[in-house]
Design a protein around this motif. Structure first.
Motif, short mmCIF file in Angstrom:
data_model
loop_
_atom_site.label_atom_id
_atom_site.label_comp_id
_atom_site.label_asym_id
_atom_site.label_seq_id
_atom_site.Cartn_x
_atom_site.Cartn_y
_atom_site.Cartn_z
N SER A 1 0.85 -1.19 0.00
CA SER A 1 0.00 0.00 0.00
C SER A 1 0.88 1.24 0.00
N ARG A 2 0.32 2.34 -0.48
CA ARG A 2 1.08 3.58 -0.54
C ARG A 2 0.13 4.77 -0.49
N ARG A 3 0.69 5.92 -0.21
CA ARG A 3 -0.05 7.16 -0.16
C ARG A 3 0.21 7.97 -1.43
N LEU A 4 -0.82 8.67 -1.87
CA LEU A 4 -0.69 9.58 -3.01
C LEU A 4 -0.77 11.01 -2.49
N PHE A 5 0.07 11.87 -3.04
CA PHE A 5 0.28 13.19 -2.45
C PHE A 5 0.10 14.32 -3.46
N PHE A 6 -0.30 15.47 -2.92
CA PHE A 6 0.01 16.77 -3.50
C PHE A 6 1.04 17.41 -2.58
N TYR A 7 2.08 17.99 -3.16
CA TYR A 7 3.03 18.81 -2.40
C TYR A 7 2.96 20.24 -2.93
N ASN A 8 2.99 21.19 -2.02
CA ASN A 8 3.03 22.60 -2.38
C ASN A 8 4.03 23.32 -1.50
N ARG A 9 4.42 24.49 -1.91
CA ARG A 9 5.28 25.30 -1.06
C ARG A 9 4.55 25.60 0.25
N VAL A 10 5.27 25.70 1.34
CA VAL A 10 4.63 25.91 2.65
C VAL A 10 3.74 27.14 2.63
N ASN A 11 4.18 28.20 1.99
CA ASN A 11 3.40 29.44 1.93
C ASN A 11 2.89 29.68 0.51
N GLU A 12 2.37 28.65 -0.12
CA GLU A 12 1.85 28.78 -1.48
C GLU A 12 0.76 29.84 -1.54
N LYS A 13 0.89 30.79 -2.48
CA LYS A 13 -0.04 31.90 -2.58
C LYS A 13 -1.12 31.69 -3.64
N ASN A 14 -0.94 30.73 -4.53
CA ASN A 14 -1.93 30.53 -5.59
C ASN A 14 -3.24 30.05 -4.97
N PRO A 15 -4.32 30.82 -5.08
CA PRO A 15 -5.57 30.42 -4.42
C PRO A 15 -6.18 29.15 -5.00
N TRP A 16 -5.91 28.87 -6.27
CA TRP A 16 -6.46 27.65 -6.87
C TRP A 16 -5.72 26.41 -6.36
N ALA A 17 -4.42 26.55 -6.09
CA ALA A 17 -3.68 25.44 -5.47
C ALA A 17 -4.22 25.17 -4.08
N GLN A 18 -4.43 26.23 -3.29
CA GLN A 18 -4.97 26.08 -1.95
C GLN A 18 -6.36 25.45 -1.99
N ALA A 19 -7.18 25.90 -2.92
CA ALA A 19 -8.55 25.39 -3.01
C ALA A 19 -8.58 23.94 -3.46
N LEU A 20 -7.70 23.55 -4.39
CA LEU A 20 -7.70 22.16 -4.86
C LEU A 20 -7.27 21.22 -3.74
N VAL A 21 -6.28 21.63 -2.95
CA VAL A 21 -5.86 20.81 -1.81
C VAL A 21 -7.02 20.63 -0.83
N ALA A 22 -7.69 21.74 -0.50
CA ALA A 22 -8.82 21.66 0.43
C ALA A 22 -9.94 20.80 -0.14
N PHE A 23 -10.21 20.94 -1.43
CA PHE A 23 -11.25 20.14 -2.07
C PHE A 23 -10.89 18.66 -2.04
N ALA A 24 -9.63 18.33 -2.28
CA ALA A 24 -9.20 16.93 -2.25
C ALA A 24 -9.43 16.31 -0.89
N HIS A 25 -9.28 17.09 0.18
CA HIS A 25 -9.49 16.57 1.54
C HIS A 25 -10.97 16.47 1.90
N SER A 26 -11.83 17.17 1.17
CA SER A 26 -13.25 17.23 1.53
C SER A 26 -13.95 15.91 1.21
N ALA A 27 -15.17 15.77 1.74
CA ALA A 27 -15.95 14.56 1.46
C ALA A 27 -16.21 14.42 -0.03
N ARG A 28 -16.50 15.50 -0.71
CA ARG A 28 -16.73 15.45 -2.16
C ARG A 28 -15.45 15.02 -2.88
N GLY A 29 -14.32 15.55 -2.47
CA GLY A 29 -13.07 15.17 -3.10
C GLY A 29 -12.75 13.70 -2.89
#
Length: 459
Positions: free
Chosen positions: A285-313
């Motif tokens: 088994s293994r984990r699949l990841f998104f990695y971003n810069r710690v202080n990533e400013k792109n709002p779409w990157a932030q939103a996609l990460v949050a969406f991936a963690h959500s129930a819908r994602g």
């Protein structure tokens, strides 16, 4: 309580509280906080994702499409732009076409793209390597919880031609096969003659995972005769056409091939099922990841990460063939090898489809476990199982002193109890079973880390 035991407990307590409450709050936030995301200048992509073919072929674009739907975009579609490259297109209410670019040439390429600024998200089917994290020092600590995002679970399926009668292999046998030391099916008690090897390319996180969990763990290297593939689908289809073929692939790409049960060390051989992968008990088994810069400013990157963690994602994760991190209760049948107390528990309760694991060489819950606290709290609250309905069972790797192994395993379970208690959970029992029921070989660091786990059972 003996003084030594109290000291260990204090250490675990001090090191497991960081970020956990914030993690639960973030997990529970409504999606509406990400509404009305800003748009870049005309012609500029909203977001660029590079890296893993396992993530980028299906899952990454599917998550982007889900985010587009949440944002109210229309005319959403995926368009291939080059080999293993796509863009996800959508249209705003004002009629403007926008896009997210996804390039899937292997996990290693994602970290290179983060470093040179040609991507905001690196998709990876393995954890970031120390060398990559050091090279990306300007991006912040990529092992930090703000940068490392576990978006899904997967299992490396070992695949054969459907007519091959073999049913199970050990990781030791796999290492012998893919190093070329075991060259015929007859040497494995099967039939067919010479074995044909199929493997992913050197840029692939799938290959990196296989190399770490199978080849390197046995001191082996991949045989030069192995056929290499950048595409997961092409590899799987090639194996399903070759009666002597064997390959390794992510779970969604088994397609027409046959998957084997795999065992490691003294652990029972398991098929790559949704449950065995969700708990990470399956050896590959293994984990699949998104990695971003710690202080990533792109709002779409932030939103996609949050969406991936959500129930819908996570529902999209499951729909695309991977294993979601949602929590479910599953029935476990007792077996002859179970300790008596554990067998009795399996007869009376159900096990949750999540295991808590810890950072390497640390008493701190790892990044996934920190988010799983919120998921388990949510499940227990919805099911009305906060008081006297939960049993926490800790496990560990083998120690020279069995009593010490048992103590450490119980202290891990107590660390989880303390975090769940913040959400109002009062367990019926907290226990440790030491090095019983291993899920991986204790001969390697990766196996020992897998064995150091806490299971959650509910009545």
């Amino acid at each position: 309580m003996p003084r030594a035991r109290a000291a260990v407990e204090r250490e675990i307590w001090s090191r497991t509280t960081t970020f956990l409450l914030l993690g639960f709050i973030a997990y529970a936030l409504p999606w509406s906080v990400f509404a009305a995301l800003p748009l870049p200048a005309d012609g500029q992509p909203l977001l660029r994702i590079q890296g893993s073919n396992t993530v980028g072929a299906k899952l990454g674009p599917a998550l982007v499409m889900g985010l587009f739907e949440e944002q109210g975009l229309s005319d959403i579609r995926v368009e291939k732009t080059a080999e293993n490259e796509q863009r996800v297109l959508g249209r705003t209410r004002e009629g403007r076409q926008v896009q997210v670019q996804v390039a899937a040439h292997g996990s290693g390429t994602g970290f290179v793209a983060l470093k040179d600024g040609t991507a905001e998200l690196a998709a990876s089917s393995r954890p970031v390597k120390d060398s990559e994290a050091q090279a990306l020092g300007a991006a912040g600590d990529l092992k930090d919880r703000r940068a490392e995002q576990v978006i899904a679970l997967d299992g490396l399926a070992i695949i054969l031609h459907p007519d091959n009668p073999l049913k199970a292999l050990s990781t030791e046998q796999l290492a012998g096969i893919f190093s070329g030391e075991i060259a015929t099916w007859e040497a494995l008690g099967s039939r067919g003659g010479a074995i044909s090897l199929y493997a992913r390319d050197d840029q692939s996180g799938t290959y990196d995972t296989f190399k770490e969990l199978v080849l390197a763990a046995q001191g082996k290297t991949l045989a030069p005769a192995a056929r290499r593939f950048e595409s997961s689908e092409q590899l799987s289809d090639a194996v399903s056409r070759d009666t002597n073929g064997i390959g390794f692939i992510g779970l969604p790409y088994v397609r027409q091939a046959k998957a084997l049960a795999i065992g490691a060390g003294d652990a029972q051989a398991l098929l790559p099922s949704a449950t065995s992968i969700a708990t990470e008990d399956y050896p590959l088994s293994r984990r699949l990841f998104f990695y971003n810069r710690v202080n990533e400013k792109n709002p779409w990157a932030q939103a996609l990460v949050a969406f991936a963690h959500s129930a819908r994602g996570q529902a999209i994760v499951q729909k695309t063939g991977f294993v979601a991190q949602s929590v479910e209760a599953v029935t476990v049948d007792p077996t002859a090898g179970m300790p008596a107390a554990y067998a009795q528990l399996s007869q009376q309760a159900q096990r949750l489809s999540v295991n808590f694991r810890f950072q390497e060489g640390s008493a701190t819950l790892d990044n996934k476990a920190q988010r799983d606290i919120g998921r388990v709290l949510d499940y227990l609250t919805r099911q009305g199982k906060l008081r006297d309905e939960v049993v926490l069972v800790g496990f560990g790797d083998a120690k020279s002193d069995p009593a010490r192994a048992e103590l450490l395993s119980k202290l891990r379970a107590m660390a989880v109890r303390r975090e769940l208690a913040k959400g109002g959970v009062m367990p019926r029992e907290v226990t440790g079973l030491g090095d019983e029921l291993p899920v991986a070989a204790n001969s390697a660091d990766s196996g020992r880390m897998k064995n150091r786990r806490v299971e959650v059972w509910v009545y």
